[in-house]
Every structure is written in structure tokens, then in C-alpha cells.
Design a protein around this motif. Structure first.
Motif, short mmCIF file in Angstrom:
data_model
loop_
_atom_site.label_atom_id
_atom_site.label_comp_id
_atom_site.label_asym_id
_atom_site.label_seq_id
_atom_site.Cartn_x
_atom_site.Cartn_y
_atom_site.Cartn_z
N PHE A 252 37.01 41.74 93.88
CA PHE A 252 35.69 41.35 94.40
C PHE A 252 34.73 42.47 94.05
O PHE A 252 35.11 43.64 94.02
N VAL A 253 33.48 42.12 93.80
CA VAL A 253 32.50 43.09 93.33
C VAL A 253 31.33 43.13 94.29
O VAL A 253 30.79 42.09 94.69
N ALA A 254 30.93 44.34 94.68
CA ALA A 254 29.80 44.53 95.59
C ALA A 254 29.28 45.96 95.42
O ALA A 254 30.02 46.85 95.00
N ASP A 255 28.02 46.16 95.78
CA ASP A 255 27.44 47.51 95.76
C ASP A 255 27.80 48.17 97.09
O ASP A 255 27.07 48.08 98.07
N LEU A 256 28.93 48.83 97.11
CA LEU A 256 29.45 49.39 98.36
C LEU A 256 28.67 50.62 98.82
O LEU A 256 28.61 50.91 100.01
N GLY B 207 22.76 50.77 93.81
CA GLY B 207 22.22 49.88 92.80
C GLY B 207 23.18 49.44 91.73
O GLY B 207 22.78 48.70 90.82
N ASP B 208 24.44 49.86 91.78
CA ASP B 208 25.41 49.38 90.81
C ASP B 208 26.60 48.73 91.52
O ASP B 208 26.77 48.85 92.74
N ASN B 209 27.42 48.01 90.77
CA ASN B 209 28.48 47.19 91.34
C ASN B 209 29.83 47.89 91.31
O ASN B 209 30.37 48.19 90.24
N ASP B 210 30.37 48.14 92.49
CA ASP B 210 31.70 48.70 92.64
C ASP B 210 32.72 47.56 92.73
O ASP B 210 32.36 46.40 92.88
N ILE B 211 34.01 47.90 92.65
CA ILE B 211 35.06 46.89 92.65
C ILE B 211 36.00 47.11 93.83
O ILE B 211 36.42 48.25 94.10
N LEU B 212 36.33 46.02 94.52
CA LEU B 212 37.37 45.99 95.53
C LEU B 212 38.59 45.29 94.96
O LEU B 212 38.46 44.35 94.17
N LEU B 213 39.79 45.71 95.39
CA LEU B 213 41.02 45.07 94.95
C LEU B 213 41.98 44.94 96.12
O LEU B 213 42.26 45.93 96.82
N TRP C 168 39.29 50.61 96.27
CA TRP C 168 38.03 50.35 95.57
C TRP C 168 37.87 51.34 94.43
O TRP C 168 38.51 52.39 94.39
N TYR C 169 37.00 50.95 93.49
CA TYR C 169 36.69 51.75 92.31
C TYR C 169 35.18 51.92 92.23
O TYR C 169 34.44 50.93 92.20
N GLU C 170 34.75 53.15 92.20
CA GLU C 170 33.33 53.45 92.20
C GLU C 170 32.71 53.27 90.81
O GLU C 170 33.25 53.77 89.82
N ASN C 171 31.61 52.58 90.76
CA ASN C 171 30.82 52.47 89.54
C ASN C 171 30.01 53.75 89.39
O ASN C 171 29.23 54.11 90.28
N ARG C 172 30.19 54.43 88.27
CA ARG C 172 29.58 55.74 88.07
C ARG C 172 28.31 55.71 87.25
O ARG C 172 27.75 56.76 86.91
#
Length: 482
Positions: free
Chosen positions: A366-370, A374-380, A398-402
């Protein structure tokens, strides 16, 4: 006015050019604000895995919504192994972490899917679940808008082996109805807008072992149509909402060759303003998309990958900040989470970009700006019980969008010999405007005719007339009017 800072990358040359252009070399100067930092690789978008919970037994499904009214999305998970639905408070703004598991219910036997929506019309987010062990579709009222939930409210136990779940207004009365997929594809009417539901209303009784459901307007008539997949029938199909009141037409197959079709979503993959369909298949390891002509007529499958072993969960969102939808896939048997870049905004995808191959039971992205940057992080969710002889991860991560951390600088520059174009890509900022200038000697610079609007966190510019020889230098500047 345009502001200029110290130069970096003052003469960065690309790799070899085609023999037909032996004298041409392309170089670039980037003027930016701040100190110089070397460029990152163009596809290094996400950081390493970060734990939310390492004790999420049978984590099967993950979504995120603001449950406590503080403006950030909180993860919500279905834990199949312990029959629970839980949530984790997003505390990244305060402590840089997530809070401990908070139980919404312990009575969802074999919980496999969660969803969040305002079921009772009180402007906060409630939670729904589907559980295959008790054939149950249920919802949980957010009592105070702060994440304190009431008891389980059963919508139905009549759809055997409930799995697929979605919530949307099917009948045009401005409240949220519920779509369920299992042995049948059915929906339930929210009778009063307060979460009192009517009986099961069949959409299709010929979709055995349907594992997923989605809803969106597929034929351009401004009502919500239904999507489902059938595992044994290898089928991706949709059903037209004939009158905008929840009366559905027959199954319209999109594909009957998606072997073990398991996941489906709507998304505008080619950026033409209508909803295309994206699917993932367990049996043939395939993630593919089907182009919609805007009226519900679909193309053959456009393959994104055939290397996602037991593809289980799929999602579409903008990973790299260029304004188009990329694709994420979790696959069970290779323990993988990967994403695929939409290279041209028209549905041409890159090879896989792997985030992990160590997520045993990788089930649901699942993808959300956690972080609110302003960018999309990932949940798994990683704990799908696919083999009782294998010890699953049982974790939510989760994986941080850098991208938002990257400096304003070039990531790639290339001469395209077949078109005689020069393509430049740089790390940018949303909402900014850029000037591109050219020079043959780095002394005299000429503006190219048009400014370039930011593409988000990454911007691409193509010079379609780079000339016929000699050296050519490029300079990119962030521009602001007086």
C-alpha cells in the motif's frame, strides 16, 4: 527573478554517441541553491526496510487512513494468523516511529482484507474487514474520530470465504456501500448512511474463488462499476452499473488468460483520463495492465513482468514524483517487493526495482505519504500463510521515499541517436519552473524558447533540435519571476 548559486557538474559528459555523430559531446552545468552533493542513481528512490511491527501474525492486508484525526495516515492491518484487525498510530512527526499495535477486533476468523471509509457519515474514518474463516464482512465504528473503535458490526456472513472488499457509493445516494468478492461478487446497500446495511445483493454468482474486488467508473458514465478476479477461472472481469443505482449487467471479461488471477485495481496507467485495469496473477507470475478506451472496452494485456513468483498484491501510485502512476507488486513465493517505473507516462514500464527479496509471505503493498513530505512511501504486510511448513515473517514494515531529500542536481543526460534528441533529467521540486540554456563555449548562453514546468520530484526535458556538431553545453536554472 532568477537566482544563481555555485556551479557543480560543470562538464559532465555522457557515454559514447552513435558513430553518425562523432564530434558531438553533450555536457551540462547545473546551477542550484545550496552546497554541491554528488548525484544519486536515477532509480534509488526508496530507503531500507523499517519495522512497524515484528509480531503481526499472518499479516495479510495493509491500508492506511487518518484514524485519529491528526492529519497523517495510520497503518491498518488484517492479521490472518490471530484473527485480528489492528492499527498503528503514525507518530513520525513527533518521535519518528509508529505506535504499538492497537486492536480493533479479535473476532475476524482468518482476517484477510481491510479497508477504511466513512461508513456512518460523521466525517471520520471507520474500518471494514473481510474474513474467510467465518465468511464475514464487518465494519467497526470510529467512535470519537481519535481511533477508539466500537464493537464489530456484522454486515453479512452469507458470502462464503469472504476475501475481496471495497467501499464506494454504488446507488448514487452519497453514502458508502460495500462490495464483497468470494464465492460470489455481491454488494450491500448502506440504507441510511449511518452503517445499517441491507441484505446481500448479487452482482455475479459465476465468479468462484474471487480473491479481490475493486470499483471505479470504467465506462465514463459517472457511476461506480465493479471489478473482480477469479482464481480458478483465470478471469479478470468487470460489471457495468447500468443505472447508477446499483443494478449491474453481466460479466464482461477483460482477460480469461490471467492464470490464477488474484489481485486487481483501477488506475489511469496511460494518463489519458480514464481508468485502466491492473492485475496480478499467482499462477503465471504476471503483472499486466489493460488499456481502457474510456467506454469499458479493453486491450489485450500489456505485460509489466512475468517474474513475480506467485504475484499476490498490486498497487499503483507515483513513486518517483514525475506525475504518472508506477506499479508496486508483492509476491509470495520469492519473498519479494518490487516496483516498476512508468517510463513515459503512457504505460511503458522499466524492469523491476527490488526493495526486498526477504519478506517471507510478502502479501500486500500500500502506498501513502506517511511522513507528510509530499512523496509516496510504501507499506508492506508480510505474513501470508501460504505454506504451513514455512516460517513466515509476520511483520508490517515501511520503506521511506527519499526523493524529497535529494539535492537539486542532474541524474542523467543522454543523446538519443534514433531521434537526434538530447534528454536531460534532474532532481526537482514540485511546483517550480525551470529555465534551460545552451552554450557552445560556456561563455555565451542562450535560453531555449520555453520554460519547463516541474514534473514533481524529478523532471525531464528533451531538446529536439540540438544542432549538428561541435560541443553543446546545457544549464538548468530554477526560475522565479519578480
Amino acid at each position: 527573478m532568477d537566482r544563481i548559486a555555485p556551479q557543480t557538474n560543470s562538464r559532465v559528459k555522457t557515454s559514447a554517441f552513435p558513430a553518425v555523430r562523432p564530434r558531438l559531446s553533450v555536457s551540462l552545468i547545473l546551477l542550484f541553491y545550496g552546497c554541491g552533493i554528488s548525484a544519486n542513481a536515477a532509480d534509488s528512490v526508496y530507503g531500507s526496510e523499517k519495522a512497524i511491527s515484528l509480531n503481526a501474525a499472518g499479516a495479510h492486508s495493509i491500508v492506511a487512513a487518518d484514524l485519529d484525526g491528526d492529519g497523517d495516515p495510520d497503518p491498518i492491518a488484517a492479521l490472518e494468523g490471530v484473527h485480528k484487525v489492528v492499527w498503528y498510530e503514525n507518530q513520525l512527526a513527533d518521535s519518528g516511529t509508529f505506535g504499538p499495535e492497537q486492536t480493533i477486533t479479535r473476532f475476524a476468523l482468518g482476517a484477510v482484507t481491510v479497508f477504511a471509509a466513512d461508513i456512518d457519515g460523521d466525517d471520520d474514518m471507520d474500518v471494514l474487514s473481510a474474513s474467510h474463516g467465518d465468511h464475514k464482512v464487518a465494519w467497526y465504528e470510529n467512535l470519537d474520530g481519535e481511533g477508539n473503535f466500537g464493537p464489530q458490526r456484522v454486515i453479512s456472513t452469507d458470502n462464503l470465504y469472504s476475501r475481496g472488499l471495497f467501499a464506494i457509493d454504488f446507488d448514487g445516494d452519497r453514502d458508502i456501500d460495500v462490495l464483497s468478492a468470494a464465492d460470489e461478487v455481491v454488494w450491500f446497500e448502506n440504507l441510511d448512511g449511518k452503517g445499517n446495511f441491507g441484505p446481500l445483493r448479487p452482482i455475479s454468482v459465476d465468479a468462484p474463488s474471487s480473491a479481490a474486488a475493486w470499483a471505479c467508473d470504467l465506462d465514463g458514465d459517472d457511476d461506480a462499476d465493479a471489478l473482480a478476479v477469479s482464481v480458478p477461472a483465470n478471469l479478470v472481469e468487470w460489471y457495468e452499473n447500468l443505472d447508477g443505482e446499483g443494478n449491474f449487467g453481466p460479466s464482461q471479461p477483460i482477460s480469461n488468460a490471467a492464470v490464477g488471477a488474484y489481485a486487481v485495481v483501477c488506475a489511469d496507467i496511460d494518463n489519458d483520463g480514464d481508468h485502466d485495469v491492473l492485475s496480478a496473477s499467482l499462477g503465471d507470475w504476471t503483472v499486466e495492465w489493460f488499456e481502457n478506451d474510456g467506454s469499458g472496452n479493453f486491450s489485450e494485456g500489456n505485460i509489466i513482468t512475468t517474474n513475480s513468483h506467485a504475484a499476490h498484491g498490486v498497487y499503483a501510485a507515483d513513486a518517483d514524483g514525475d506525475g504518472d502512476l508506477d506499479v508496486f507488486c508483492a509476491s509470495v513465493k520469492d519473498f519479494k517487493l518490487a516496483w516498476y517505473e512508468n517510463l513515459d507516462g503512457e504505460g511503458t514500464f522499466s524492469s523491476e526495482r527490488i526493495l526486498t527479496t526477504a519478506a517471507v509471505g510478502s502479501a500486500s503493498p500500500f502506498v501513502a505519504d506517511l511522513e507528510g513530505d509530499g512523496d509516496n512511501d510504501i507499506l508492506l504486510a508480510s505474513g501470508h500463510i501460504f505454506d504451513t511448513n514455512v516460517e513466515h515473517d509476520d511483520k508490517v514494515v515501511w520503506y521511506e521515499n527519499r526523493l524529497s531529500e535529494k539535492p537539486f542536481e542532474i541524474t542523467s543526460i543522454a543523446f538519443e541517436g534514433t531521434t537526434n534528441h538530447v534528454r536531460i533529467m534532474w532532481n526537482s521540486r514540485p511546483g517550480k519552473v525551470y529555465l534551460v540554456e545552451v552554450s557552445s563555449d560556456q561563455k555565451t548562453w542562450e535560453d531555449l524558447p520555453e520554460t519547463v514546468q516541474s514534473g514533481g520530484w524529478r523532471t525531464t526535458f528533451v531538446d529536439e533540435d540540438p544542432g549538428t556538431g561541435g560541443e553543446r553545453y546545457y544549464r538548468v536554472r530554477e526560475w522565479e519571476p519578480w
